[in-house]
Design a protein around this motif. Structure first.
Motif, PDB file in Angstrom:
ATOM      1  N   MET A 172       0.844  -1.203   0.000  1.00  0.00           N
ATOM      2  CA  MET A 172       0.000   0.000   0.000  1.00  0.00           C
ATOM      3  C   MET A 172       0.879   1.253   0.000  1.00  0.00           C
ATOM      4  O   MET A 172       0.637   2.211   0.719  1.00  0.00           O
ATOM      5  CB  MET A 172      -0.902  -0.006   1.234  1.00  0.00           C
ATOM      6  CG  MET A 172      -1.792  -1.226   1.360  1.00  0.00           C
ATOM      7  SD  MET A 172      -3.255  -1.127   0.325  1.00  0.00           S
ATOM      8  CE  MET A 172      -4.207   0.088   1.218  1.00  0.00           C
ATOM      9  N   VAL A 173       1.906   1.238  -0.823  1.00  0.00           N
ATOM     10  CA  VAL A 173       2.942   2.271  -0.738  1.00  0.00           C
ATOM     11  C   VAL A 173       2.560   3.571  -1.443  1.00  0.00           C
ATOM     12  O   VAL A 173       3.059   4.643  -1.095  1.00  0.00           O
ATOM     13  CB  VAL A 173       4.270   1.719  -1.307  1.00  0.00           C
ATOM     14  CG1 VAL A 173       4.185   1.550  -2.818  1.00  0.00           C
ATOM     15  CG2 VAL A 173       5.440   2.594  -0.923  1.00  0.00           C
ATOM     16  N   THR A 174       1.664   3.518  -2.442  1.00  0.00           N
ATOM     17  CA  THR A 174       1.384   4.723  -3.234  1.00  0.00           C
ATOM     18  C   THR A 174       0.788   5.862  -2.409  1.00  0.00           C
ATOM     19  O   THR A 174       1.258   7.004  -2.520  1.00  0.00           O
ATOM     20  CB  THR A 174       0.467   4.382  -4.418  1.00  0.00           C
ATOM     21  OG1 THR A 174       0.986   3.243  -5.102  1.00  0.00           O
ATOM     22  CG2 THR A 174       0.385   5.545  -5.376  1.00  0.00           C
ATOM     23  N   PRO A 175      -0.245   5.639  -1.568  1.00  0.00           N
ATOM     24  CA  PRO A 175      -0.740   6.751  -0.749  1.00  0.00           C
ATOM     25  C   PRO A 175       0.301   7.267   0.234  1.00  0.00           C
ATOM     26  O   PRO A 175       0.312   8.463   0.556  1.00  0.00           O
ATOM     27  CB  PRO A 175      -1.950   6.151  -0.010  1.00  0.00           C
ATOM     28  CG  PRO A 175      -1.785   4.683  -0.101  1.00  0.00           C
ATOM     29  CD  PRO A 175      -1.067   4.428  -1.377  1.00  0.00           C
ATOM     30  N   ILE A 176       1.197   6.381   0.685  1.00  0.00           N
ATOM     31  CA  ILE A 176       2.250   6.812   1.612  1.00  0.00           C
ATOM     32  C   ILE A 176       3.245   7.722   0.895  1.00  0.00           C
ATOM     33  O   ILE A 176       3.665   8.750   1.428  1.00  0.00           O
ATOM     34  CB  ILE A 176       2.959   5.584   2.212  1.00  0.00           C
ATOM     35  CG1 ILE A 176       1.959   4.739   3.016  1.00  0.00           C
ATOM     36  CG2 ILE A 176       4.125   5.999   3.089  1.00  0.00           C
ATOM     37  CD1 ILE A 176       2.456   3.380   3.396  1.00  0.00           C
ATOM     38  N   ILE A 177       3.598   7.351  -0.336  1.00  0.00           N
ATOM     39  CA  ILE A 177       4.501   8.201  -1.127  1.00  0.00           C
ATOM     40  C   ILE A 177       3.846   9.539  -1.424  1.00  0.00           C
ATOM     41  O   ILE A 177       4.490  10.601  -1.356  1.00  0.00           O
ATOM     42  CB  ILE A 177       4.900   7.477  -2.426  1.00  0.00           C
ATOM     43  CG1 ILE A 177       5.831   6.302  -2.100  1.00  0.00           C
ATOM     44  CG2 ILE A 177       5.566   8.426  -3.408  1.00  0.00           C
ATOM     45  CD1 ILE A 177       6.198   5.468  -3.302  1.00  0.00           C
ATOM     46  N   TYR A 178       2.562   9.503  -1.751  1.00  0.00           N
ATOM     47  CA  TYR A 178       1.843  10.753  -2.022  1.00  0.00           C
ATOM     48  C   TYR A 178       1.823  11.652  -0.786  1.00  0.00           C
ATOM     49  O   TYR A 178       2.056  12.868  -0.880  1.00  0.00           O
ATOM     50  CB  TYR A 178       0.418  10.431  -2.472  1.00  0.00           C
ATOM     51  CG  TYR A 178      -0.454  11.647  -2.659  1.00  0.00           C
ATOM     52  CD1 TYR A 178      -0.267  12.505  -3.738  1.00  0.00           C
ATOM     53  CD2 TYR A 178      -1.478  11.941  -1.757  1.00  0.00           C
ATOM     54  CE1 TYR A 178      -1.072  13.614  -3.912  1.00  0.00           C
ATOM     55  CE2 TYR A 178      -2.284  13.048  -1.925  1.00  0.00           C
ATOM     56  CZ  TYR A 178      -2.082  13.875  -3.003  1.00  0.00           C
ATOM     57  OH  TYR A 178      -2.862  14.986  -3.161  1.00  0.00           O
ATOM     58  N   ALA A 179       1.559  11.057   0.384  1.00  0.00           N
ATOM     59  CA  ALA A 179       1.549  11.841   1.626  1.00  0.00           C
ATOM     60  C   ALA A 179       2.928  12.413   1.912  1.00  0.00           C
ATOM     61  O   ALA A 179       3.083  13.595   2.261  1.00  0.00           O
ATOM     62  CB  ALA A 179       1.073  10.976   2.788  1.00  0.00           C
ATOM     63  N   GLY A 180       3.972  11.579   1.751  1.00  0.00           N
ATOM     64  CA  GLY A 180       5.335  12.050   2.011  1.00  0.00           C
ATOM     65  C   GLY A 180       5.779  13.114   1.029  1.00  0.00           C
ATOM     66  O   GLY A 180       6.413  14.101   1.408  1.00  0.00           O
ATOM     67  N   GLY A 181       5.435  12.932  -0.255  1.00  0.00           N
ATOM     68  CA  GLY A 181       5.814  13.934  -1.251  1.00  0.00           C
ATOM     69  C   GLY A 181       5.105  15.253  -1.034  1.00  0.00           C
ATOM     70  O   GLY A 181       5.730  16.324  -1.116  1.00  0.00           O
ATOM     71  N   SER A 182       3.813  15.186  -0.739  1.00  0.00           N
ATOM     72  CA  SER A 182       3.060  16.424  -0.471  1.00  0.00           C
ATOM     73  C   SER A 182       3.606  17.128   0.764  1.00  0.00           C
ATOM     74  O   SER A 182       3.758  18.360   0.771  1.00  0.00           O
ATOM     75  CB  SER A 182       1.575  16.100  -0.279  1.00  0.00           C
ATOM     76  OG  SER A 182       1.021  15.530  -1.438  1.00  0.00           O
ATOM     77  N   ALA A 183       3.905  16.356   1.805  1.00  0.00           N
ATOM     78  CA  ALA A 183       4.428  16.945   3.038  1.00  0.00           C
ATOM     79  C   ALA A 183       5.791  17.585   2.806  1.00  0.00           C
ATOM     80  O   ALA A 183       6.068  18.692   3.284  1.00  0.00           O
ATOM     81  CB  ALA A 183       4.525  15.881   4.131  1.00  0.00           C
ATOM     82  N   THR A 184       6.655  16.904   2.052  1.00  0.00           N
ATOM     83  CA  THR A 184       8.002  17.441   1.795  1.00  0.00           C
ATOM     84  C   THR A 184       7.939  18.756   1.050  1.00  0.00           C
ATOM     85  O   THR A 184       8.624  19.732   1.408  1.00  0.00           O
ATOM     86  CB  THR A 184       8.831  16.421   0.994  1.00  0.00           C
ATOM     87  OG1 THR A 184       8.929  15.203   1.741  1.00  0.00           O
ATOM     88  CG2 THR A 184      10.221  16.954   0.709  1.00  0.00           C
ATOM     89  N   LEU A 185       7.133  18.822   0.017  1.00  0.00           N
ATOM     90  CA  LEU A 185       7.064  20.046  -0.773  1.00  0.00           C
ATOM     91  C   LEU A 185       6.359  21.170  -0.023  1.00  0.00           C
ATOM     92  O   LEU A 185       6.707  22.348  -0.188  1.00  0.00           O
ATOM     93  CB  LEU A 185       6.374  19.750  -2.101  1.00  0.00           C
ATOM     94  CG  LEU A 185       7.219  18.844  -3.013  1.00  0.00           C
ATOM     95  CD1 LEU A 185       6.395  18.300  -4.158  1.00  0.00           C
ATOM     96  CD2 LEU A 185       8.421  19.600  -3.556  1.00  0.00           C
ATOM     97  N   ASP A 186       5.396  20.832   0.833  1.00  0.00           N
ATOM     98  CA  ASP A 186       4.794  21.861   1.686  1.00  0.00           C
ATOM     99  C   ASP A 186       5.800  22.365   2.722  1.00  0.00           C
ATOM    100  O   ASP A 186       5.797  23.541   3.088  1.00  0.00           O
ATOM    101  CB  ASP A 186       3.551  21.312   2.387  1.00  0.00           C
ATOM    102  CG  ASP A 186       2.357  21.233   1.444  1.00  0.00           C
ATOM    103  OD1 ASP A 186       2.315  22.025   0.491  1.00  0.00           O
ATOM    104  OD2 ASP A 186       1.473  20.387   1.659  1.00  0.00           O
TER     105      ASP A 186
END
Length: 375
Positions: A172-186
């Motif tokens: 279930m890695v895709t939502p985790i990557i999306y959350a991490g990527g969004s958090a990093t760029l924010d």
């Protein structure tokens, strides 16, 4: 009738039939017991949608509170990853795992409740992160939005590992990557707002030069002298500012990487690449899909900015609501449509390969000569 006569392409009825069959199969897949833990995984997003629906509307902000429209994308990503790995994911029956998940869920919901319903709590966090953590005074809410993503990403890993198995976090890695990527760029926006990061600011001009070219094809004047008479509509790019003359008046748009779609472009390209890597297809075809997906995301962002300029020129100078909403609508629509097209092409490829294999003639092995003894 020739063999290839009935395979000239899918007509509208075939497409509708495929869509109905796909939705029926999807409904059947998600009615299984193994899909029930998805409600636990997605409940924080549902909770935010209930207590703060304004942040999920097309105008995804409420006063000075930065919106969470990106959270709506978790519904799609969680469902996609589960459906892609559903054969390997089996829901646990151990009660202690549900109790532990409930404890983590309550902690997250309390935090989200305080963020939405307690303005003093949010004010305290804003003061703390700017005074103690070095967050820019211009964008403390970007830091808090990043933490919303971080906490949900951690919960998603925890809930998936408990309600399925520890290896489920990798499935279930895709939502985790999306959350991490969004958090990093924010986070980058929180610590380095506007044009602080030169390597991201470079992307702004790669995007805007294409936007200006498209606008020139639509009749905008680009080589104007601001000191003389300026025909309408006209645009002039100088540094990180776009000067715009239109029927609604004159305005100046400040151009920085956070507001030019660089954040969304990187995150959504990353999501497409991850989904393509997980796709069951030949490596060369997956690479082509990923490249087309990333390029498509870039051009969707170009379209987004072009629409914003057209909105300012011809509809209203008050562009903030449109600017904040159009991006998520376009990006999510693009990814959803693109993934459906990829799935459709892969299904067609499988059907074609199956038909070819069935049409190949089967030859019986040659019978060896009999060697009998003389006599």
């Amino acid at each position: 009738m020739q063999i290839g006569e009935g395979c000239k392409g899918l007509n509208l009825q075939d497409a509708i039939g495929d869509a109905r069959s796909f939705l029926a199969n999807l409904y059947r897949d998600f009615r299984t017991r193994d899909a029930y833990p998805l409600m636990w995984v997605l409940f924080p997003v549902i909770f935010l949608l209930i207590i703060d629906p304004a942040s999920f509307s097309l105008v995804w902000f409420w006063g000075t509170q930065i919106g969470r429209a990106g959270f709506a994308f978790f519904f799609f990503l969680v469902a996609w990853d589960w459906h892609d790995s559903r054969i390997k994911l089996r829901a646990t029956r151990a009660k202690w795992r549900y109790i532990a998940t409930a404890g983590a869920l309550i902690l997250l919901l309390v935090y989200y409740w305080q963020r939405v319903m307690n303005p003093d709590f949010t004010t305290y966090l804003r003061v703390y992160v700017t005074s103690q953590l070095g967050v820019s005074q211009d964008s403390p809410l970007s830091f808090l939005l990043a933490m919303d993503y971080v906490f949900y990403g951690i919960y998603c890993v925890f809930a998936s590992a408990l309600l399925y198995s520890p290896r489920a976090a990798a499935l279930m890695v895709t939502p985790i990557i999306y959350a991490g990527g969004s958090a990093t760029l924010d986070m980058l926006d929180a610590f380095f707002p506007q044009d602080s990061l030169a390597f991201l600011q470079i992307w702004v001009y790669i995007i805007w030069y294409v936007v200006i070219f498209l606008l020139s094809l639509m009749g905008f004047h680009t080589g104007v002298n601001p000191l003389g008479p300026v025909p309408q509509p006209s645009i002039l790019l100088q540094g990180n500012k776009l000067f715009l003359w239109g029927p609604k008046g004159f305005t100046t748009l400040a151009i920085f990487w956070p507001s030019s779609g660089v954040v969304s472009m990187i995150v959504y390209s990353l999501v497409i690449i991850v989904l393509m890597v997980k796709l069951e297809a030949p490596r060369r075809r997956k690479l082509i899909y990923a490249i087309i997906g990333a390029a498509g995301t870039y051009f969707v962002n170009v379209i987004r900015i072009t629409l914003i300029v057209l909105y300012v020129a011809f509809i209203s100078l008050d562009v903030e609501a449109f600017h904040q909403s159009i991006g998520e609508v376009l990006f999510i629509s693009w990814i959803f449509i693109y993934l459906l097209l990829v799935i459709r092409m892969e299904n067609a490829s499988v059907r074609k390969a199956t038909a070819v294999s069935m049409m190949k003639p089967t030859t019986a092995p040659a019978t060896p000569p009999l060697h009998g003894s003389a006599g």
